[in-house]
Motif scaffolding. Sequence first.
Motif, mmCIF file in Angstrom:
data_model
loop_
_atom_site.group_PDB
_atom_site.id
_atom_site.type_symbol
_atom_site.label_atom_id
_atom_site.label_comp_id
_atom_site.label_asym_id
_atom_site.label_seq_id
_atom_site.Cartn_x
_atom_site.Cartn_y
_atom_site.Cartn_z
ATOM 1 N N ALA A 175 0.825 -1.209 0.000
ATOM 2 C CA ALA A 175 0.000 0.000 0.000
ATOM 3 C C ALA A 175 0.859 1.259 0.000
ATOM 4 O O ALA A 175 0.470 2.286 -0.542
ATOM 5 C CB ALA A 175 -0.928 0.004 1.208
ATOM 6 N N TRP A 176 2.032 1.152 0.610
ATOM 7 C CA TRP A 176 2.907 2.333 0.650
ATOM 8 C C TRP A 176 3.335 2.705 -0.765
ATOM 9 O O TRP A 176 3.301 3.860 -1.167
ATOM 10 C CB TRP A 176 4.129 2.012 1.519
ATOM 11 N N SER A 179 0.603 4.244 -2.763
ATOM 12 C CA SER A 179 -0.052 5.369 -2.089
ATOM 13 C C SER A 179 -0.343 6.516 -3.042
ATOM 14 O O SER A 179 -1.253 7.316 -2.799
ATOM 15 C CB SER A 179 0.800 5.870 -0.919
ATOM 16 N N LEU A 199 -3.769 5.392 -3.833
ATOM 17 C CA LEU A 199 -4.685 5.264 -2.688
ATOM 18 C C LEU A 199 -4.923 6.589 -1.974
ATOM 19 O O LEU A 199 -5.979 6.799 -1.395
ATOM 20 C CB LEU A 199 -4.135 4.224 -1.700
ATOM 21 N N ASP A 200 -3.927 7.478 -2.003
ATOM 22 C CA ASP A 200 -4.084 8.774 -1.338
ATOM 23 C C ASP A 200 -4.655 9.836 -2.267
ATOM 24 O O ASP A 200 -4.731 11.013 -1.897
ATOM 25 C CB ASP A 200 -2.733 9.272 -0.799
ATOM 26 N N HIS A 201 -5.014 9.458 -3.464
ATOM 27 C CA HIS A 201 -5.519 10.424 -4.440
ATOM 28 C C HIS A 201 -7.026 10.282 -4.580
ATOM 29 O O HIS A 201 -7.571 9.183 -4.491
ATOM 30 C CB HIS A 201 -4.838 10.182 -5.795
ATOM 31 N N ALA A 202 -7.675 11.396 -4.852
ATOM 32 C CA ALA A 202 -9.149 11.404 -4.965
ATOM 33 C C ALA A 202 -9.648 10.532 -6.106
ATOM 34 O O ALA A 202 -10.782 10.039 -6.078
ATOM 35 C CB ALA A 202 -9.649 12.835 -5.157
ATOM 36 N N PHE A 221 9.472 7.686 -3.670
ATOM 37 C CA PHE A 221 10.163 6.988 -2.593
ATOM 38 C C PHE A 221 11.605 6.697 -2.973
ATOM 39 O O PHE A 221 12.501 6.709 -2.138
ATOM 40 C CB PHE A 221 9.425 5.698 -2.224
ATOM 41 N N ARG A 242 -5.918 0.352 4.124
ATOM 42 C CA ARG A 242 -4.535 0.334 3.678
ATOM 43 C C ARG A 242 -3.858 1.562 4.286
ATOM 44 O O ARG A 242 -4.306 2.695 4.098
ATOM 45 C CB ARG A 242 -4.418 0.387 2.138
ATOM 46 N N ILE A 243 -2.783 1.330 5.021
ATOM 47 C CA ILE A 243 -2.072 2.449 5.650
ATOM 48 C C ILE A 243 -1.148 3.090 4.616
ATOM 49 O O ILE A 243 -0.361 2.407 3.967
ATOM 50 C CB ILE A 243 -1.255 1.960 6.863
ATOM 51 N N THR A 244 -1.252 4.390 4.482
ATOM 52 C CA THR A 244 -0.496 5.124 3.462
ATOM 53 C C THR A 244 0.120 6.369 4.097
ATOM 54 O O THR A 244 -0.299 6.785 5.186
ATOM 55 C CB THR A 244 -1.439 5.579 2.337
ATOM 56 N N PRO A 245 1.101 6.968 3.437
ATOM 57 C CA PRO A 245 1.706 8.188 3.983
ATOM 58 C C PRO A 245 0.690 9.307 4.190
ATOM 59 O O PRO A 245 0.779 10.063 5.157
ATOM 60 C CB PRO A 245 2.729 8.585 2.902
ATOM 61 N N GLY A 246 -0.278 9.398 3.288
ATOM 62 C CA GLY A 246 -1.292 10.441 3.432
ATOM 63 C C GLY A 246 -2.038 10.300 4.748
ATOM 64 O O GLY A 246 -2.303 11.284 5.448
ATOM 65 N N LYS A 247 -2.379 9.072 5.100
ATOM 66 C CA LYS A 247 -3.108 8.854 6.353
ATOM 67 C C LYS A 247 -2.194 9.089 7.551
ATOM 68 O O LYS A 247 -2.625 9.622 8.579
ATOM 69 C CB LYS A 247 -3.679 7.439 6.400
ATOM 70 N N GLU A 248 -0.958 8.679 7.452
ATOM 71 C CA GLU A 248 -0.007 8.890 8.565
ATOM 72 C C GLU A 248 0.140 10.387 8.840
ATOM 73 O O GLU A 248 0.130 10.824 9.997
ATOM 74 C CB GLU A 248 1.369 8.294 8.234
ATOM 75 N N ASN A 261 1.025 2.537 10.865
ATOM 76 C CA ASN A 261 1.532 1.301 10.273
ATOM 77 C C ASN A 261 2.058 0.342 11.332
ATOM 78 O O ASN A 261 2.285 -0.839 11.043
ATOM 79 C CB ASN A 261 2.578 1.575 9.174
ATOM 80 N N PHE A 291 -12.169 12.828 0.248
ATOM 81 C CA PHE A 291 -11.253 13.656 -0.527
ATOM 82 C C PHE A 291 -11.950 14.948 -0.940
ATOM 83 O O PHE A 291 -13.108 14.940 -1.383
ATOM 84 C CB PHE A 291 -10.823 12.930 -1.806
ATOM 85 N N ASP A 319 -11.256 17.848 -3.650
ATOM 86 C CA ASP A 319 -10.413 17.989 -4.851
ATOM 87 C C ASP A 319 -9.466 16.782 -4.877
ATOM 88 O O ASP A 319 -9.913 15.668 -4.954
ATOM 89 C CB ASP A 319 -9.675 19.322 -4.848
ATOM 90 N N GLU A 320 -8.188 16.982 -4.732
ATOM 91 C CA GLU A 320 -7.288 15.820 -4.776
ATOM 92 C C GLU A 320 -6.721 15.473 -3.411
ATOM 93 O O GLU A 320 -5.922 14.545 -3.289
ATOM 94 C CB GLU A 320 -6.136 16.126 -5.747
ATOM 95 N N LEU A 328 -6.685 14.287 0.578
ATOM 96 C CA LEU A 328 -7.344 13.481 1.599
ATOM 97 C C LEU A 328 -7.557 14.369 2.821
ATOM 98 O O LEU A 328 -6.579 14.855 3.395
ATOM 99 C CB LEU A 328 -6.459 12.285 1.963
#
Lengths: 184, 266
Positions: free
Chosen positions: A92-93, A96, A99-102, A148, B115-121, B141, B160, B162-163, B165
């Motif tokens: 998932a990293w 991301s 996953l972190d995008h709208a 990364f 799913r753990i992601t940098p955005g959530k962290e 994580n 979300f 726009d783009e 989170l």
Amino acid sequence: MKENDELQLIDPAIMTHVAGLDADGLWQLTLERLDELKRLESFHSPALHGLSYGMEHFEKVFWMFYEEDPDQVRWGLIHDLGFIGKPLRIDAWAASGYLDHAWSADVTTSRELIPEWDEESDAHYFAVLFDVLDADHLDLIAGSLDSFRKLGFADDPAARLTVRTMAKTLRGDSTLRAAYIYQT
Amino acid sequence: MDEETRKPDEPQPQPAWQITPTRKVTWDCIDCLVIEDQELIDLRDRGENPDKYWAEGWTLTLGQVRRSDFNVDQDGRYHRVYPARYWINKLKITKSMRRVLARNSDLKIVTRPLRITPGKENLYLAFHLNRFGCAPREPLNKRYQYIVYHPARLMETCCFLDEELIAFSIFEVGDYSIWSNLGVWSQAHAARSLGTLTILKEIEYARAHGLMHYYLGHYNPRDARYLYKSRFRPLELYDWDNQRWIGFDAPRTAQMLREPLRRRGD
């Protein structure tokens, strides 16, 4: 149980087509695409195990499996014909960027392509949940892999190359998509 | 699904004197008796569903179940807390909640496996610093290190704008209940009531999947940050002393919420 998710090319049209076929339709499609099915290194269609004993035996085995568990036969064909090539393991990293995008909130998922399987069926156990991605989504994943690498994290050039190649394939063939397969 | 066939086994209520507090803690030289249970159980190995544990006030972690009737605030004071839950089919969506949904209709919202992601962290760190004045004890994580081995299915709701989170929540799904683990939102968009929004989305998910109960962590009557849980009605709290769920408006509840932690010799 796998811990990492997977990315794999898919043909959504064939998946939807197989999902809507009746018993005779499934058999006809199996015969039409038999050469392709024989070339698979691993497969989910249970009847394919009977191929090595001749066509007559294969047909008997197909109908035997269909009577026992029609969903599993259907799911087997969806998997064997709908998923193309080898999956790329990705965590998932690394994914991301997507996953972190709208855009990840707007995608079609496997729920729209494939029906809910009967809980008693093997298909319910083996079926996977996935998001249907296009080339732009894959670019987001390639972007996070690049980020990364630039930040000094462990680089995976093979993964970056695979994702970019997948994106290029999707741009060259509008019938194909990629599946972001959640391992659950 | 028929409620009757899915009703969890409710333990028989026990009189208060039969409760066996398991640990003694000292607070300002006053000895308090608390309940703090922990059992090493792998629910997956046993093929058990988490719902019956949630129904008795337990929470799940990897390889164990835990419950406690207290938490400690930043000043080191012990407070009694009560698991909170709702019956999905009775939950009232008020006008103000509908306004929250309408106000956030421009957001893109998705519910999917966690799913753990940098955005959530990043969002979690900023949220925790703002709300609690300190960094979280561990990053997400680490907290959710082995998602596929967790005893209940872990899901997320992401919002979300726009783009970007701007909010997410994490919840666990059992056979007939869900347990809300965590809600995180951007302080820059506080006017959107994103905490309420993520709860409403979890409730929508529970309704869409025909689930029965919605557990929303613990209720602490002495901490204003937890009082929002009483806005969702009808609320039930777990009565530790009688080992049963009681309505928020029941006479016993008012008495229960006034009681401090029991002291030795009480």
